[in-house]
Design a protein around this motif. Structure first.
Motif, PDB file in Angstrom:
ATOM      1  N   GLU A   1       0.821  -1.221   0.000  1.00 33.64           N
ATOM      2  CA  GLU A   1       0.000   0.000   0.000  1.00 33.64           C
ATOM      3  C   GLU A   1       0.853   1.268   0.000  1.00 33.64           C
ATOM      4  N   GLY A   2       2.160   1.123   0.129  1.00 39.16           N
ATOM      5  CA  GLY A   2       3.020   2.307   0.163  1.00 39.16           C
ATOM      6  C   GLY A   2       3.396   2.746   1.563  1.00 39.16           C
ATOM      7  N   GLY A   3       3.084   1.920   2.543  1.00 40.63           N
ATOM      8  CA  GLY A   3       3.484   2.227   3.918  1.00 40.63           C
ATOM      9  C   GLY A   3       4.719   1.449   4.309  1.00 40.63           C
ATOM     10  N   LEU A   4       4.922   1.299   5.607  1.00 39.49           N
ATOM     11  CA  LEU A   4       6.080   0.558   6.121  1.00 39.49           C
ATOM     12  C   LEU A   4       5.616  -0.474   7.141  1.00 39.49           C
ATOM     13  N   ARG A   5       6.243  -1.656   7.065  1.00 37.79           N
ATOM     14  CA  ARG A   5       6.050  -2.644   8.125  1.00 37.79           C
ATOM     15  C   ARG A   5       7.333  -2.693   8.941  1.00 37.79           C
ATOM     16  N   ILE A   6       7.201  -2.425  10.223  1.00 36.77           N
ATOM     17  CA  ILE A   6       8.354  -2.356  11.125  1.00 36.77           C
ATOM     18  C   ILE A   6       8.323  -3.593  12.012  1.00 36.77           C
TER      19      ILE A   6
ATOM     20  N   MET B   1       3.414   7.344  16.566  1.00 43.59           N
ATOM     21  CA  MET B   1       2.698   6.275  15.859  1.00 43.59           C
ATOM     22  C   MET B   1       1.196   6.489  15.906  1.00 43.59           C
ATOM     23  N   ARG B   2       0.709   7.026  17.019  1.00 42.48           N
ATOM     24  CA  ARG B   2      -0.736   7.274  17.111  1.00 42.48           C
ATOM     25  C   ARG B   2      -1.140   8.366  16.122  1.00 42.48           C
ATOM     26  N   ALA B   3      -0.286   9.388  15.980  1.00 42.94           N
ATOM     27  CA  ALA B   3      -0.591  10.462  15.020  1.00 42.94           C
ATOM     28  C   ALA B   3      -0.533   9.948  13.585  1.00 42.94           C
ATOM     29  N   LEU B   4       0.246   8.894  13.362  1.00 47.61           N
ATOM     30  CA  LEU B   4       0.407   8.346  12.005  1.00 47.61           C
ATOM     31  C   LEU B   4      -0.595   7.232  11.705  1.00 47.61           C
ATOM     32  N   ASP B   5      -1.550   6.982  12.602  1.00 53.39           N
ATOM     33  CA  ASP B   5      -2.544   5.916  12.408  1.00 53.39           C
ATOM     34  C   ASP B   5      -1.883   4.545  12.227  1.00 53.39           C
ATOM     35  N   ALA B   6      -0.852   4.291  12.995  1.00 53.27           N
ATOM     36  CA  ALA B   6      -0.175   2.990  12.930  1.00 53.27           C
ATOM     37  C   ALA B   6      -1.099   1.885  13.426  1.00 53.27           C
ATOM     38  N   ARG B   7      -0.847   0.675  12.918  1.00 51.64           N
ATOM     39  CA  ARG B   7      -1.563  -0.499  13.415  1.00 51.64           C
ATOM     40  C   ARG B   7      -0.550  -1.500  13.966  1.00 51.64           C
TER      41      ARG B   7
ATOM     42  N   LEU C   1       1.706 -12.162  20.861  1.00 53.00           N
ATOM     43  CA  LEU C   1       3.024 -11.585  20.566  1.00 53.00           C
ATOM     44  C   LEU C   1       2.904 -10.478  19.522  1.00 53.00           C
ATOM     45  N   ILE C   2       3.407  -9.293  19.845  1.00 57.77           N
ATOM     46  CA  ILE C   2       3.486  -8.237  18.833  1.00 57.77           C
ATOM     47  C   ILE C   2       4.554  -8.641  17.818  1.00 57.77           C
ATOM     48  N   THR C   3       4.192  -8.657  16.531  1.00 60.11           N
ATOM     49  CA  THR C   3       5.152  -9.036  15.492  1.00 60.11           C
ATOM     50  C   THR C   3       5.603  -7.837  14.665  1.00 60.11           C
ATOM     51  N   ALA C   4       4.740  -6.826  14.536  1.00 63.04           N
ATOM     52  CA  ALA C   4       5.105  -5.671  13.700  1.00 63.04           C
ATOM     53  C   ALA C   4       4.214  -4.480  14.023  1.00 63.04           C
ATOM     54  N   VAL C   5       4.692  -3.320  13.619  1.00 68.58           N
ATOM     55  CA  VAL C   5       3.850  -2.110  13.575  1.00 68.58           C
ATOM     56  C   VAL C   5       3.800  -1.689  12.118  1.00 68.58           C
ATOM     57  N   VAL C   6       2.593  -1.472  11.612  1.00 66.56           N
ATOM     58  CA  VAL C   6       2.435  -1.109  10.203  1.00 66.56           C
ATOM     59  C   VAL C   6       1.998   0.350  10.107  1.00 66.56           C
TER      60      VAL C   6
ATOM     61  N   PRO D   1       2.690   7.487   3.854  1.00 66.03           N
ATOM     62  CA  PRO D   1       2.979   8.738   4.572  1.00 66.03           C
ATOM     63  C   PRO D   1       1.925   9.800   4.285  1.00 66.03           C
ATOM     64  N   PRO D   2       1.497  10.507   5.317  1.00 66.36           N
ATOM     65  CA  PRO D   2       0.480  11.534   5.130  1.00 66.36           C
ATOM     66  C   PRO D   2       1.055  12.737   4.385  1.00 66.36           C
TER      67      PRO D   2
END
Lengths: 180, 329
Positions: free
Chosen positions: B64-69, B169-175, B212-217, B221-222
């Motif tokens: 989608e053009g985002g990042l998976r961390i 991350m909250r401002a960036l709508d991270a999941r 288990l947390i595996t990633a933050v997506v 970018p806004p």
């Protein structure tokens, strides 16, 4: 992979300053206590034991960390460098020599942490890592005092020798750091 | 520190299995918060599952053009990552405004999200604390409470959430992506990850046992400008008294998009969509920013020692908005 039971102790191998050491430790032993109490590498100091003062800073695979906030058993695959691995009394590391030349300490308790931290920090600078001050590492070849202060904020000095610590690091970085 | 059984599994499946075969097991990654709390006897896990060998250290672009961390990406690596610096500067700035170089080299993305409050009484086993010991009482309410929260508090707990990273991350709508013990995956917003203290302040988050947390997506970018502004007691290496993560987009002199998140003031990383909505379609002005701050602070409550956070949050928000909507970058 199986559980290490609480009452059995963990058999582990640590690689420190290029030497491998076989140890049998309680899993609760921190990397700091393993270095000091089990390997007799007492150059690394215990200050607060809570990751606040930086006296216990060592390099793990070249990166600086607080050895008090990590378990020895977590580091079997790592290469650990302590102050003893950087220089000796007879053959000082150039940064140690800079601390002596610039009088970068009073009591000396924080010094090994300061030096290990500064070595790691200058590596981060050379790799272009940003800091709270911005992206200046990208373009600037020589670090300045403001960046040293910000990037070294995890190392406290109760004698408040900060001006001379900054001078020592800046001197080393500008005169000898390039080939360190 | 009480004794614990320890295991270092080689992959996620083994880690999830280990956590279920010994109920009450805790995952440990960087350890910078959990070990500290274990030394003080505040956390007392009988079983530790060290996830340090798991393959969760990559930052990758999503389709989608985002990042998976990956959950094990260190705070230092994330802040220095070229795509984060270029596309999500608010996140890089937030991370670099927190902790020390040593801690950022060890602390991980997943662990940062789950770090516990820095409330002095939570850290002091001699003081009553409902978060540490349910029903014991709160020493901060009516006590020394300079660093405590003004939003999302309850009659049982006013401890502030300490993370800078999570605010950005909250401002960036991270999941937040997780895996459950049965292998199922889940994805939730930060709002859905955390919970307010209410009557059960000892429960910080909504993860199931063994989840288990595996990633933050991060979504793509806004548009617009981003900034993280943090106010603290000293210039470096201190938790936020107040912080503002802001992403603001303008077109033809009017604000078209705005997301705002706040640190140091809430019992979780805070966001207020009503306050954001007030900005949309408006031309920037001091009066507009004040109305936005009014909305953020409408439900704020000071507890004496932290009353100063109310005007401080107002001023920090107004300054952030003025900078992001002004001519200077």
């Amino acid at each position: 992979m199986s559980w290490i039971e609480a009452d059995s102790g963990a058999a582990l191998t640590l690689s420190v300053n290029g030497m491998r050491h076989d140890l049998k430790l309680d899993a609760r032993v921190t990397l700091l206590d393993a270095l000091r109490e089990h390997l007799q590498l007492t150059g690394t100091k215990k200050g607060c034991d809570h990751g606040q003062c930086g006296a216990c800073t060592v390099l793990v695979n070249g990166r600086r960390i607080n050895s008090c906030l990590s378990l020895a058993v977590m580091h079997q695959a790592d290469e650990i460098t302590t102050i003893e691995g950087l220089g000796t009394a007879e053959n000082l590391h150039p940064l140690q020599a800079a601390f002596v030349a610039k009088d970068g300490f009073q009591c000396g308790y924080c010094t090994s942490g300061q030096i290990c931290s500064a070595i790691g920090m200058l590596g981060e600078w050379r790799e272009g890592w940003p800091s709270h001050l911005g992206d200046r590492a990208d373009a600037a070849p020589a670090i300045d005092a403001a960046e040293i202060r910000e990037r070294m904020s995890g190392n406290l000095c109760r004698c408040a020798a900060y001006p001379r610590i900054v001078e020592a690091i800046e001197h080393y970085a500008t005169h000898e750091g390039a080939d360190a | 520190m009480i004794a614990f059984d320890y295991i270092r599994p080689a992959d996620e499946t083994a880690a999830l299995h280990a956590a279920t075969e010994r109920p009450g097991a805790r995952f440990i990654a960087g350890g910078t918060n959990l070990l500290d709390l274990m030394k003080l006897g505040i956390e007392r896990p009988r079983y530790l599952v060290d996830i340090g060998a798991l393959d969760l250290r990559e930052v990758t672009e999503t389709s989608e053009g985002g990042l998976r961390i990956g959950a094990l990406v260190t705070n230092a690596a994330l802040a220095a990552h070229p795509l984060v610096r270029q596309r999500y500067p608010v996140l890089s700035q937030a991370i670099l405004a927190g902790a020390s170089g040593q801690l950022r080299n060890k602390a991980t993305t997943g662990g940062n999200l789950l770090q516990r409050t820095r409330c002095y009484f939570f850290y002091d086993p001699a003081s009553p604390c409902n978060k540490r010991e349910p029903g014991a009482g709160c020493s901060a309410i009516g006590g020394f409470n300079r660093i405590m929260a003004i939003l999302g508090t309850s009659a049982h707990c006013i401890a502030s959430h300490p993370s800078d990273m999570a605010v950005a991350m909250r401002a960036l709508d991270a999941r937040v992506e997780t895996r459950l013990p049965d292998g199922q995956t889940s994805s939730r917003t930060l709002e859905a990850l955390y919970r307010l203290p209410g009557e059960t302040p000892h429960v910080d988050h909504r993860l199931a046992p063994g989840e288990l947390i595996t990633a933050v997506v991060l979504p793509p970018p806004p548009a617009g400008r981003q900034s993280y502004r943090k106010v603290r007691d000293r210039a470096s290496y201190a938790f936020a008294l107040v912080s503002v993560a802001a992403v603001v987009s303008m077109r033809e002199g009017r604000i078209t998009e705005a997301t705002l998140a706040f640190g140091g003031v809430g019992t979780m990383p805070w966001r207020n969509r009503k306050a954001e909505a007030l900005l949309i379609g408006q031309a920037p002005s001091a009066a507009l920013f004040e109305r936005c701050a009014d909305a953020v602070l409408a439900e704020a409550t000071g507890h004496g020692g932290n009353d100063f956070k109310i005007p401080l949050l107002r001023r920090t928000l107004v300054a952030s908005l003025a900078k992001l909507t002004g001519g200077e970058p």
